[in-house]
Design an enzyme around this catalytic site. Structure first.
Site, PDB file in Angstrom:
ATOM      1  CG  ASP A  22      -9.283   5.950   0.980  1.00 17.75           C
ATOM      2  OD1 ASP A  22     -10.145   6.725   0.533  1.00 17.75           O
ATOM      3  OD2 ASP A  22      -8.150   5.842   0.477  1.00 17.75           O
ATOM      4  CG  HIS A  68      -3.429   1.787   5.657  1.00 15.42           C
ATOM      5  ND1 HIS A  68      -3.707   1.949   6.993  1.00 15.42           N
ATOM      6  CD2 HIS A  68      -4.325   2.544   4.992  1.00 15.42           C
ATOM      7  CE1 HIS A  68      -4.739   2.769   7.121  1.00 15.42           C
ATOM      8  NE2 HIS A  68      -5.129   3.150   5.928  1.00 15.42           N
ATOM      9  CG  ASP A 118       4.577  -5.955   6.461  1.00 14.59           C
ATOM     10  OD1 ASP A 118       3.602  -5.364   5.954  1.00 14.59           O
ATOM     11  OD2 ASP A 118       4.705  -7.193   6.454  1.00 14.59           O
ATOM     12  CD  GLU A 127      -3.061   4.181   1.703  1.00 12.75           C
ATOM     13  OE1 GLU A 127      -4.306   4.185   1.717  1.00 12.75           O
ATOM     14  OE2 GLU A 127      -2.383   5.210   1.872  1.00 12.75           O
TER      15      GLU A 127
END
Length: 737
Positions: free
Chosen positions: A341, A660, A708, A717
């Site tokens: 993020d 991610h 994955d 992540e």
């Protein structure tokens, strides 16, 4: 960190509420259809579309002309609301879709009202009309569910059609069986010529098996018999160990054959680790916030600068606090995006920077490793230039003089609300907020600023002095406010990173300040700390929430005159002995055995950080067994594991590719890249907190709790602290050659 993604279709909810409900589509006898009129029989009702993007019926399909110039997938969409979902029920989500070639639709099942949680999603790349079908298990129940097809985020207009939309409940759950390839598992990257070389064969056999080592041409160059190990608890597999360490000739393309299976190929040599050492550090440049990523330096990864106060960004140049927290703003541009993020967190940035600087202090060779970053060639080692990008951010998070809690550090800065994937940093429209100060963040700042002061004094005396002043100020502020804890409830828009035990951070900060200054006051705080005589080497040696081992390692391995130093050093050796014993008992050679076989979030970094302790024992004792333990341990991360895959992107024949991330998001948008070579995936996580992993992995055994896929933020992540562990250990391995 947790990601409850938002579908963000608020603008169409009012429209949807006016639509007429059509008859339900027929379902199979053992299924219950939730979608109404999914075949668009003469009308598009009760489906809605975003205002300004009307649906039309074309050959029985619902079609839209998607406008160009939108930013996010959810900016324009088609969907149907008020669908019931039952927690724990299995559903089949299916549809036919076509679109202008190369464009992507984000097909979701989620919550139609705030907070718009997503329960399942897929993002197929479109072309001719194709049937898509997926099975998932609902992680939550609601009467206000939604199916939606999000089609925004394209600069150019395009055409999208959908038909035969179905969400059928009562279907049998889909059993996920990972493709683990050949049953002989090896380090798919490389073994050192003069190091241990071990493989694992998964077999039903209980007696020893013959094996052979083959060179690239298929010639048998070594033979032997395997050692039966029984059932490995961490995988549930019956396994045997193959030891081919006596073979020392370097080469490429080796394989091992046993029990009728041939392994994936691997090298014998050190070159791959010198490359990995650099790639693991190069990862940080493309994680940078506040700077455009230069495609000439990173081909395929060019992007605009994120969060520099250019629309649609709210920007990091003048960030306010959350309501009621403070009355000032801070310029907190720069630093690294923490993980997948756009948040930046002091506690995770702290341990990451410490490990990078520790690598510099422990490995002379890494000082000459070129990273091809903008600062390269400035007579400062590239590893220090990269760490400086984060250090400047960490210093900017300190509360200014004259303000409440002056000298403390804000815990984190991130978006006010969660954003979805994919989303390039410069396209993030969310307001940014400073979160309250915390004792843990303040002590992280004190520790790494003190560490930086002793390292950068050779290259930039003014910065070193500034860092030491900030460290002293932070340490004093933390002692004045020893129990300001980040709450576990502060997890909207970013991870909470909550921690209500800070004796370890106090110990670590005192250790770094003492090592830099030699002052008796800091030595006294070290000796008085309960952490100083505690066994700080648990199942996990250190991470962002447990930092005492960082202080212990530096005290043991860096020159200083602390009273009782022999006992400090012996404690590191004792910790290494524990990890060595765990590794010897582990059929896959992993120095990690958590309680109840419950593997932790980010287990790959835990495995690697435990190896940092083993490497420390080797430095202290020069005993080959600790060196060999590190060389054996890295095999797990690079392919000798139950899933038979490397967890490092670009390393090994089969490696993690879909970590991610909002900008390494090729799986969702073909125009975006996969993570760069040298990116470490988090790895097996028994708790599988994300809905996608839950839909595939429920009931998994330890090593098998990984997938994955970009949607699996709890197992797959990427994160700055994880790559620091990879960089540190790969540097150690490269140094052994």
């Amino acid at each position: 960190m947790p990601l409850w993604e938002r579908s963000r279709i608020v603008s169409v909810l009012a429209v949807a509420s006016l639509l007429t409900v059509a008859a339900a589509a027929p379902a199979r006898a053992d299924e219950v259809e939730q979608v109404r009129n999914g075949g668009f029989d003469g009308t598009t009702d009760p489906f809605w579309s975003t205002a300004g993007m009307p649906m039309t019926l074309t050959d029985g399909q619902a079609c839209v002309d998607v406008p160009g110039g939108t930013t996010n997938r959810w900016d324009v969409a088609i969907g149907q609301n008020d669908l019931p979902l039952v927690a724990g029920e299995s559903y089949r989500f299916s549809f036919d879709a076509s679109g202008t070639a190369g464009h992507v639709v984000r097909a979701i099942v989620g919550l139609a009202v705030s907070p718009y949680d997503t329960y399942f999603e897929q993002s197929p790349v479109l072309g001719d009309l194709t049937h898509y079908s997926y099975t998932f298990t609902a992680g939550a129940g609601t009467a206000q569910g939604q199916v939606a097809f999000q089609v925004g985020g394209s600069a150019d207009p395009w055409h999208f059609c959908v038909d035969n939309v179905s969400l059928a409940g009562g279907v049998p759950p889909e059993v996920y069986v990972p493709d683990t390839g050949p049953r002989v598992r090896v380090n798919q990257v490389a073994y050192l010529p003069d190091g241990p070389k071990t493989a694992t064969v998964v077999t039903d056999a209980t007696t020893a098996l013959p094996w052979q080592l083959n060179d690239a041409g298929g010639k048998v160059v070594a033979r032997g018999s395997s050692l039966p190990r029984g059932v490995d608890v961490s995988s549930g597999q019956n396994v045997q160990t193959i030891d081919f360490g006596r073979y020392t000739r370097a080469g490429t393309g080796f394989t091992i054959t046993a029990d009728g299976e041939t392994s994936r190929p691997f090298d014998i040599g050190a070159g791959a680790y010198r490359t990995l050492r650099a790639d693991a550090l190069k990862f940080y440049y493309t994680q940078r916030s506040g700077i455009a990523i230069d495609g000439a330096l990173r081909p395929g990864y060019a992007r605009a600068a994120g969060h520099i106060d250019v629309a649609p960004n709210q920007g990091d140049g003048n960030v306010p606090c959350q309501a009621g927290v403070c009355d000032y703003t801070l310029d907190v541009r720069g630093g690294w995006y923490d993980a997948g993020d756009h948040g930046k967190y002091v506690v995770n940035g702290g341990i990451t920077t410490w490990e990078m600087l520790n690598e510099y202090e422990r490995s002379h060779a890494v000082r000459n490793v070129g990273l091809n970053i903008p600062e390269s060639g400035n007579r400062v080692p590239d590893i220090l230039d990269e760490a400086r990008w984060e250090l400047d951010f960490l210093l900017s998070m300190q509360v200014p003089a004259g303000k409440p809690y002056a000298g403390m550090a804000h815990h984190k800065i991130h978006d006010q609300n969660w954003t979805g994937l994919p989303l390039l940093p410069d396209q993030d429209p969310q307001p940014r907020e400073l979160h309250p100060v915390s004792t843990a963040a303040t002590l992280n700042l004190a520790a790494v600023a003190a560490q930086a002061a002793r390292i950068y004094c050779t290259y930039d005396k003014a910065f070193a002095a500034r860092a030491l002043k900030a460290a002293r100020t932070a340490y004093a502020a933390a002692k004045a406010n020893p129990a300001l804890y980040a709450p576990g409830t502060d997890g909207t828009g970013g991870g909470a990173y909550n921690d209500d035990k800070v004796t370890d951070e106090f110990y670590w900060a005192a250790a770094e300040l003492y090592l830099t200054t030699g002052e008796k006051a800091f030595a006294g705080d070290i000796l008085a700390s309960p952490e100083h005589t505690a066994d700080v080497f648990g199942a996990s040696a250190f991470d962002w929430a447990s930092t005492a081992a960082a202080g212990r390692l530096d005290l043991a391995l860096l020159p200083n005159k602390l009273p009782g130093l022999a006992a400090v050093r012996q404690s590191v050796v004792a910790g290494a002995e524990k990890y060595l014993a765990v590794q010897k008992a582990h059929a896959y050679g992993v120095p990690y055995a958590p309680a109840n076989n419950m593997w932790d979030w980010g287990s790959n970094s835990i495995v690697l950080n435990n190896m940092v302790v083993l490497a420390g024992a080797h430095t202290l004792t020069h005993a080959p067994k600790y060196r060999d333990a590190v060389l054996t341990g890295i095999d797990y991360v690079l392919g000798r594991n139950a899933l038979n895959q490397s967890y490092v992107t670009g390393y090994g024949e089969v490696s993690s590719q879909n970590e991610h991330s909002r900008w390494y998001a090729h799986q969702l948008d073909p125009a975006l890249p996969n993570p760069p070579a040298g990116t470490l995936s988090g790895g097996a996580n028994s708790s599988i907190q994300d809905p996608y992993a839950q839909s595939k992995l429920t009931g998994c055994v330890a090593q098998f709790c990984y997938i994955d896929d970009i949607q699996s933020w709890s197992t797959n992540e990427e994160a700055i602290n994880w790559n620091a562990a990879l960089s540190w250990v790969s540097a150690f391995v490269a140094d052994q050659a």
